[in-house]
Design an enzyme around this catalytic site. Structure first.
Site, PDB file in Angstrom:
ATOM      1  N   GLU A  47       1.983  10.503  -2.323  1.00  0.00           N
ATOM      2  CA  GLU A  47       1.429  10.297  -3.496  1.00  0.00           C
ATOM      3  C   GLU A  47       0.382  10.967  -3.913  1.00  0.00           C
ATOM      4  O   GLU A  47      -0.530  11.256  -3.083  1.00  0.00           O
ATOM      5  CB  GLU A  47       0.865   8.552  -3.426  1.00  0.00           C
ATOM      6  CG  GLU A  47       0.928   8.098  -4.834  1.00  0.00           C
ATOM      7  CD  GLU A  47       0.550   6.851  -4.885  1.00  0.00           C
ATOM      8  OE1 GLU A  47       0.334   5.965  -3.857  1.00  0.00           O
ATOM      9  OE2 GLU A  47       0.005   6.338  -5.963  1.00  0.00           O
ATOM     10  N   ARG A 286       1.259   5.616  13.441  1.00  0.00           N
ATOM     11  CA  ARG A 286       0.438   6.541  12.524  1.00  0.00           C
ATOM     12  C   ARG A 286      -0.261   6.982  13.500  1.00  0.00           C
ATOM     13  O   ARG A 286      -0.777   6.479  14.499  1.00  0.00           O
ATOM     14  CB  ARG A 286      -0.130   5.909  11.508  1.00  0.00           C
ATOM     15  CG  ARG A 286      -1.016   4.876  11.691  1.00  0.00           C
ATOM     16  CD  ARG A 286      -1.440   3.910  10.575  1.00  0.00           C
ATOM     17  NE  ARG A 286      -2.258   4.843   9.622  1.00  0.00           N
ATOM     18  CZ  ARG A 286      -1.801   5.024   8.356  1.00  0.00           C
ATOM     19  NH1 ARG A 286      -0.789   4.711   7.769  1.00  0.00           N
ATOM     20  NH2 ARG A 286      -2.634   5.771   7.397  1.00  0.00           N
ATOM     21  N   LYS A 296      -8.248   6.528   2.073  1.00  0.00           N
ATOM     22  CA  LYS A 296      -8.750   7.373   0.805  1.00  0.00           C
ATOM     23  C   LYS A 296      -9.914   6.912   0.113  1.00  0.00           C
ATOM     24  O   LYS A 296     -10.653   7.534  -0.324  1.00  0.00           O
ATOM     25  CB  LYS A 296      -7.431   7.397  -0.039  1.00  0.00           C
ATOM     26  CG  LYS A 296      -6.569   8.196   0.110  1.00  0.00           C
ATOM     27  CD  LYS A 296      -5.282   8.534  -0.561  1.00  0.00           C
ATOM     28  CE  LYS A 296      -4.143   9.226   0.025  1.00  0.00           C
ATOM     29  NZ  LYS A 296      -2.753   8.897  -0.582  1.00  0.00           N
TER      30      LYS A 296
HETATM   31  P1  ATP Z   1      -2.394   5.163   0.586  1.00  0.00           P
HETATM   32  O1  ATP Z   1      -3.456   4.501   1.349  1.00  0.00           O
HETATM   33  O2  ATP Z   1      -3.045   5.771  -0.793  1.00  0.00           O
HETATM   34  O3  ATP Z   1      -1.220   4.726   0.552  1.00  0.00           O
HETATM   35  P2  ATP Z   1      -1.524   7.189   2.527  1.00  0.00           P
HETATM   36  O4  ATP Z   1      -2.551   7.794   3.538  1.00  0.00           O
HETATM   37  O5  ATP Z   1      -0.476   6.156   3.026  1.00  0.00           O
HETATM   38  O6  ATP Z   1      -2.297   6.828   1.191  1.00  0.00           O
HETATM   39  P3  ATP Z   1       0.592   8.609   1.089  1.00  0.00           P
HETATM   40  O7  ATP Z   1       0.417   9.626  -0.016  1.00  0.00           O
HETATM   41  O8  ATP Z   1       1.349   7.625   0.859  1.00  0.00           O
HETATM   42  O9  ATP Z   1      -0.922   8.319   1.718  1.00  0.00           O
HETATM   43  O10 ATP Z   1       1.125   9.333   2.514  1.00  0.00           O
HETATM   44  C1  ATP Z   1       2.291  10.492   2.667  1.00  0.00           C
HETATM   45  C2  ATP Z   1       2.860  10.192   3.811  1.00  0.00           C
HETATM   46  O11 ATP Z   1       2.024  10.417   5.095  1.00  0.00           O
HETATM   47  C3  ATP Z   1       3.516   9.029   4.190  1.00  0.00           C
HETATM   48  O12 ATP Z   1       4.669   9.126   4.539  1.00  0.00           O
HETATM   49  C4  ATP Z   1       2.389   8.194   5.432  1.00  0.00           C
HETATM   50  O13 ATP Z   1       3.372   7.239   6.049  1.00  0.00           O
HETATM   51  C5  ATP Z   1       2.179   9.408   5.949  1.00  0.00           C
HETATM   52  N1  ATP Z   1       0.805   9.212   6.520  1.00  0.00           N
HETATM   53  C6  ATP Z   1      -0.504   8.775   6.094  1.00  0.00           C
HETATM   54  N2  ATP Z   1      -1.173   8.462   7.029  1.00  0.00           N
HETATM   55  C7  ATP Z   1      -0.820   8.893   8.290  1.00  0.00           C
HETATM   56  C8  ATP Z   1      -1.134   8.992   9.705  1.00  0.00           C
HETATM   57  N3  ATP Z   1      -2.527   8.373   9.967  1.00  0.00           N
HETATM   58  N4  ATP Z   1      -0.313   9.376  10.594  1.00  0.00           N
HETATM   59  C9  ATP Z   1       1.009   9.721  10.356  1.00  0.00           C
HETATM   60  N5  ATP Z   1       1.441   9.685   8.868  1.00  0.00           N
HETATM   61  C10 ATP Z   1       0.606   9.230   7.931  1.00  0.00           C
END
Ligand code: ATP
Ligand code: MG
Length: 579
Positions: A47, A286, A296
């Site tokens: 996003e 994750r 964030k």
């Molecule tokens: P928010 O907390 O705003 O939802 P987010 O960190 O989930 O933020 P996104 O932009 O939705 O951010 O994430 C993009 C992609 O990165 C998603 O597919 C998410 O699953 C993946 N992602 C985010 N953080 C991790 C992590 N720590 N390990 C693996 N994948 C991650």
């Protein structure tokens, strides 16, 4: 979540994992055998509401990495359905970071360049059309309950929800309201479109989830065209299906969303919007790294409260910060590979990433000398104004990279810690009466020191042995235990060096609702004026060196200029954290 901290992961070539096994099985079964498309298409769907961090890097490496290894494709897609929080600035930095990590959404096919960059907002028309279909087919309805009633009627984990009094509205009435929502006749929150599934489902995500809401807000790409926006859980599966994604990979917290993912694609496929096979969602654990935070909201707090110097502060776990710090795409990719893909959450010790970084930098980084905490060393018997050339290898393991040449003279800079007026037990460096080798130069014997009125040592004196120069025959006659680095004072390049360390002292700074600001490391940034070997004046931004005995240092990509370098400490030579 287990608190089991994994350390020193052993290297492995693309290791088998459940995702690879799944893809292998799908390839063997021909699940996605389509003549016109690759059999493996993944996507990275951020996003655009913030900067990417090391957790995202894991997801990028997994998705783009699988596409690379299976000769497939990975789509770069912005899930931009939240008009208030999203901005072009974030789109730009995200694209930049993905490229920097070494991945591309462009592909050459028969001499033509295909660009696989997508925006959920480009699908707004199609998504709207599908919502009209779902309403017409009786799979969705317009709900007009207040937000409070809707929440109250959702029930909770132990208790079924209650059907909305609007649930049995005729499709015609819902459709009319939906069109008027789109036309801007209602205020935010007045109506909402919900999928008609099961208010008693044990999975809360299946209790008639919202699919469209009213938001009178400007969107960074579609402007004011829309005042209704599709929900993430509705948009995501349909975007995957429209793009012919095969394996839609996300993190474990989306497991409970999978039934709705399948439901919405299935309903729209029945409506003729998609042909089988449709995408399937897979969830992996994750990446949780110790000593950092990745939320964030909390990262924004660090920036807004000026605890760090911006999103690209070299102590930030953002990719822009890590790049500035001197982390390399190769090291991050290595860490992503080594930490594997699993189905259970755990913690990876930060030292695993630092280990990958050292492994990547060691063969690459030319060696150099830097004195970070300078103390004057005067060689009393060295001829005044007659510097002598010394040479040392650019890299000890790669003689073909040649030598560096630098002068030694009567006055040098050495590290303060390389002198002790009264030596402690086992100290082999400079103290009165002791001999050490000046690395790549001569053997000297310490004769004493000068002090200021407060008793601080301000200069050390020694005499040198003219026949002891490194690389000459005479050098073999001198056996000394200490070997210290130095820079010739009149020739040295003065430079700002920023000594960065971990931002937090607690391995899990924000777990269990802890206040991460209480765990800030007061020594995470120290700025010193250092003396460097003169050849470093040619340094360009982002050049990396190993400063012998100190660690790896990168010329800051923002503040460093040719002739006047500013260095960041990337990582020390050894893992000394907490030791
Ligand atoms: P928010 O907390 O705003 O939802 P987010 O960190 O989930 O933020 P996104 O932009 O939705 O951010 O994430 C993009 C992609 O990165 C998603 O597919 C998410 O699953 C993946 N992602 C985010 N953080 C991790 C992590 N720590 N390990 C693996 N994948 C991650
Ligand atoms: Mg998210």
């Amino acid at each position: 979540m287990s608190n089991d901290i994994k350390s020193n992961a052993t290297p492995a070539a693309p290791a088998a994992n459940f995702l690879r096994n799944q893809i292998d099985a799908d390839l063997a079964a021909g699940t996605y055998a389509r003549p016109d498309l690759p059999n493996v298409i993944t996507r990275f769907p951020p996003e655009p509401n913030g900067y990417l961090h090391i957790g995202h890097a894991k997801s990028i490496c997994v998705n783009f990495g699988l596409a690379r290894d299976y000769a497939g494709l990975c789509h770069m897609r912005f899930d931009d359905t939240n008009p208030e929080k999203e901005e072009q600035e974030y789109v730009d930095t995200i694209l930049d970071s993905v490229k920097w990590l070494g991945f591309s959404w462009e592909k050459e096919v028969a001499g033509n360049k295909q660009t696989h960059l997508y925006y959920a907002s480009d699908y707004f028309d199609k998504l709207y059309e599908m919502a009209e279909y779902l309403i017409t087919a009786g799979h969705a309805y317009v709900d007009s309950q207040s937000a409070a009633d809707m929440a109250a009627n959702r029930g909770n984990f132990g208790e079924a929800g209650k059907n909305s009094p609007f649930r049995d509205r005729s499709p015609a009435e819902s459709l009319d309201l939906f069109r008027r929502m789109k036309a801007g006749e209602f205020k935010d929150g007045e109506h909402i479109v919900r999928a008609k599934i099961d208010m008693a489902s044990p999975n809360m995500n299946m209790r008639d989830p919202a699919i469209y809401r009213i938001r009178h807000a400007h969107h960074h790409r579609t402007g004011d065209k829309w005042c209704i926006y599709p929900m993430y859980d509705y948009t995501h599966p349909l975007s995957d299906a429209m793009e012919n994604i095969t394996h839609s990979i996300c993190t474990l917290e989306f497991q409970d969303h999978r039934p709705f993912y399948d439901w919405v694609i299935e309903r729209c496929a029945e409506g003729g919007f998609f042909k089988k096979p449709v995408p399937h969602q897979y969830e992996f654990a994750r990446l949780n790294l110790t000593y950092i935070i990745t939320s964030k909201r909390k990262l924004r707090q660090l920036v807004e409260e000026a605890i760090v110097d911006g999103w690209d502060d070299p102590r930030m776990p953002t990719l822009v910060g890590m790049r500035r710090r001197g982390y390399t795409p190769e090291a991050i990719q290595l860490m992503a590979e080594r930490t594997g893909v699993t189905k259970s959450d755990g913690w990876i010790d930060y030292s695993v990433l630092e280990g990958c970084l050292r492994e990547d930098l060691d063969p690459k980084a030319p060696r150099a000398t830097a004195v970070l905490r300078p103390l004057k060393l005067i060689i009393d018997n060295f001829p005044e104004g007659e510097p002598v050339e010394c040479t040392s290898p650019v890299h000890p393991h790669f003689p073909e990279r040649g030598n560096r040449v630098f002068p030694i003279s009567k006055e040098l800079w050495i590290e303060q810690e390389d002198f002790m007026e009264v030596p402690s037990k086992g100290y082999f460096r400079l103290f009165p009466g002791n001999k050490v080798r000046l690395r790549y130069g001569y053997v000297v014997e310490c004769t004493g020191c000068d002090k200021d009125a407060d008793g601080n040592v301000i200069a050390v004196h020694c005499t040198y042995f003219a026949d002891s120069k490194s690389g000459t025959e005479g050098s073999a006659n001198y056996k000394v235990k200490g070997n210290i680095h130095w820079v010739s004072a009149p020739h040295a390049l003065e430079a700002e060096v920023r000594l960065f360390d971990r931002l937090f002292t607690d391995p899990q700074p924000d777990s269990g609702g802890k206040d991460f600001k209480l765990a800030l490391n007061p020594a995470s940034k120290e700025v010193v004026t250092a003396y460097l070997e003169p050849g470093l004046s040619a340094t360009m931004p982002e050049d990396v060196y190993q400063f012998e005995r100190h660690g790896y240092f990168v010329a800051d990509r923002v503040d460093s200029v040719k002739g006047k370098p500013v260095f960041n400490r990337v990582v020390t030579l050894k893992d000394s954290w907490g030791k």
